[in-house]
Design an enzyme around this catalytic site. Sequence first.
Site, PDB file in Angstrom:
ATOM      1  N   ALA A   1      -3.382   8.271  -4.332  1.00  0.00           N
ATOM      2  CA  ALA A   1      -1.803   7.748  -4.253  1.00  0.00           C
ATOM      3  C   ALA A   1      -1.846   6.217  -4.498  1.00  0.00           C
ATOM      4  O   ALA A   1      -1.799   5.509  -3.649  1.00  0.00           O
ATOM      5  CB  ALA A   1      -1.329   8.081  -2.778  1.00  0.00           C
ATOM      6  N   VAL A   2      -1.759   6.277  -5.897  1.00  0.00           N
ATOM      7  CA  VAL A   2      -1.785   4.951  -6.314  1.00  0.00           C
ATOM      8  C   VAL A   2      -0.484   4.071  -6.186  1.00  0.00           C
ATOM      9  O   VAL A   2       0.633   4.468  -6.362  1.00  0.00           O
ATOM     10  CB  VAL A   2      -2.120   4.783  -7.958  1.00  0.00           C
ATOM     11  CG1 VAL A   2      -2.298   3.428  -8.691  1.00  0.00           C
ATOM     12  CG2 VAL A   2      -3.247   6.024  -8.270  1.00  0.00           C
TER      13      VAL A   2
ATOM     14  N   ALA B   1       0.885  -1.175  -0.138  1.00  0.00           N
ATOM     15  CA  ALA B   1      -0.023   0.116  -0.171  1.00  0.00           C
ATOM     16  C   ALA B   1       0.922   1.254   0.173  1.00  0.00           C
ATOM     17  O   ALA B   1       1.961   1.144   0.327  1.00  0.00           O
ATOM     18  CB  ALA B   1      -0.919  -0.023   1.064  1.00  0.00           C
ATOM     19  N   ASN B   2       0.344   2.217  -0.606  1.00  0.00           N
ATOM     20  CA  ASN B   2       0.938   3.763  -0.231  1.00  0.00           C
ATOM     21  C   ASN B   2       0.194   4.418   1.017  1.00  0.00           C
ATOM     22  O   ASN B   2      -0.642   3.904   1.540  1.00  0.00           O
ATOM     23  CB  ASN B   2       0.396   4.630  -1.504  1.00  0.00           C
ATOM     24  CG  ASN B   2       1.657   4.592  -2.346  1.00  0.00           C
ATOM     25  OD1 ASN B   2       2.334   3.667  -2.407  1.00  0.00           O
ATOM     26  ND2 ASN B   2       1.367   5.547  -3.480  1.00  0.00           N
ATOM     27  N   ARG B   3       1.066   5.301   1.577  1.00  0.00           N
ATOM     28  CA  ARG B   3       0.490   6.237   2.432  1.00  0.00           C
ATOM     29  C   ARG B   3      -0.505   7.287   2.132  1.00  0.00           C
ATOM     30  O   ARG B   3       0.137   7.905   1.240  1.00  0.00           O
ATOM     31  CB  ARG B   3       1.422   6.898   3.314  1.00  0.00           C
ATOM     32  CG  ARG B   3       2.328   6.135   4.448  1.00  0.00           C
ATOM     33  CD  ARG B   3       3.280   7.078   5.159  1.00  0.00           C
ATOM     34  NE  ARG B   3       4.481   6.338   5.727  1.00  0.00           N
ATOM     35  CZ  ARG B   3       4.263   5.445   6.858  1.00  0.00           C
ATOM     36  NH1 ARG B   3       3.334   5.255   7.304  1.00  0.00           N
ATOM     37  NH2 ARG B   3       5.618   4.756   7.165  1.00  0.00           N
TER      38      ARG B   3
END
Length: 226
Positions: free
Chosen positions: A99-100, A33-35
């Site tokens: 934020a892909v 995941a992204n933040r």
Amino acid sequence: HLLAPKEQSLAGRRVLVTSGPTHEPIDPVRVLANRSSGRQGHAIAQAAADAGAEVVLVSGPVSIPDPCGVRVVHVETAREMLAAVESAPPSDVAVFAAAVADWRVAEESASKVKKGPAGPPALTLVENPDILATIAQRRIGRPTLVVGFAAETNDVIANAQAKLARKGCDLIVANDVSPATGIMGGASNSVHLVSVSGVETWPSMAKDEVAGRLIDRIASLLGKNQ
Ligand code: CTP
Ligand code: CA
């Protein structure tokens, strides 16, 4: 209640917004995941709706509530986000604040990967589709205004200018998200607006205020494009 004319600056317009992170499954219990809290993207969707636009928000997994008066499509992965964006009705404006995750694992495991004597698994990654570039480079049905974000930790302006050109969008909202700035997950933001006409730096302000000012700017750019 009655709204002043300025607040209805996007009446009759359709706006698409992406927000939040994407989660790319490794196995049924783990993700890459992204933040991203989704706060800035959600605030933009809310500000567009408040300005009278018909808004579709495509959101990755976030822990904040859906904005009011907005159609929200909840997705998990980058590929689901792209599919949702592509199946939304044509829009006048598209703002890509999500934020892909840039990569996903090549092969998601159908069962939970267990620890064992063989040690940690090696993850093979493949690149996700670029949703912003896909829409910005459309020949048919391209929104009049395509707005991207660039969250950087160094060379903020130069990186944003390169992204503007590479992806083919009209405007990039660039910010320095180095941990010391507190922007990630925080309530305020400090952005630069980067376009072919130059760079404009805004003072630090609440994410809601960035959203409101961005929507004002978008409305005036759309007006000029008519
Ligand atoms: N973006 C997107 N789809 C992706 C990656 C990014 O739509 N697969 C969008 C983001 O929503 C943002 C813009 O592209 O509006 C820039 O994202 P960013 O991560 O800064 O750019 P990248 O091209 O992925 O470059 P890098 O992460 O290497 O800096
Ligand atoms: Ca990226």
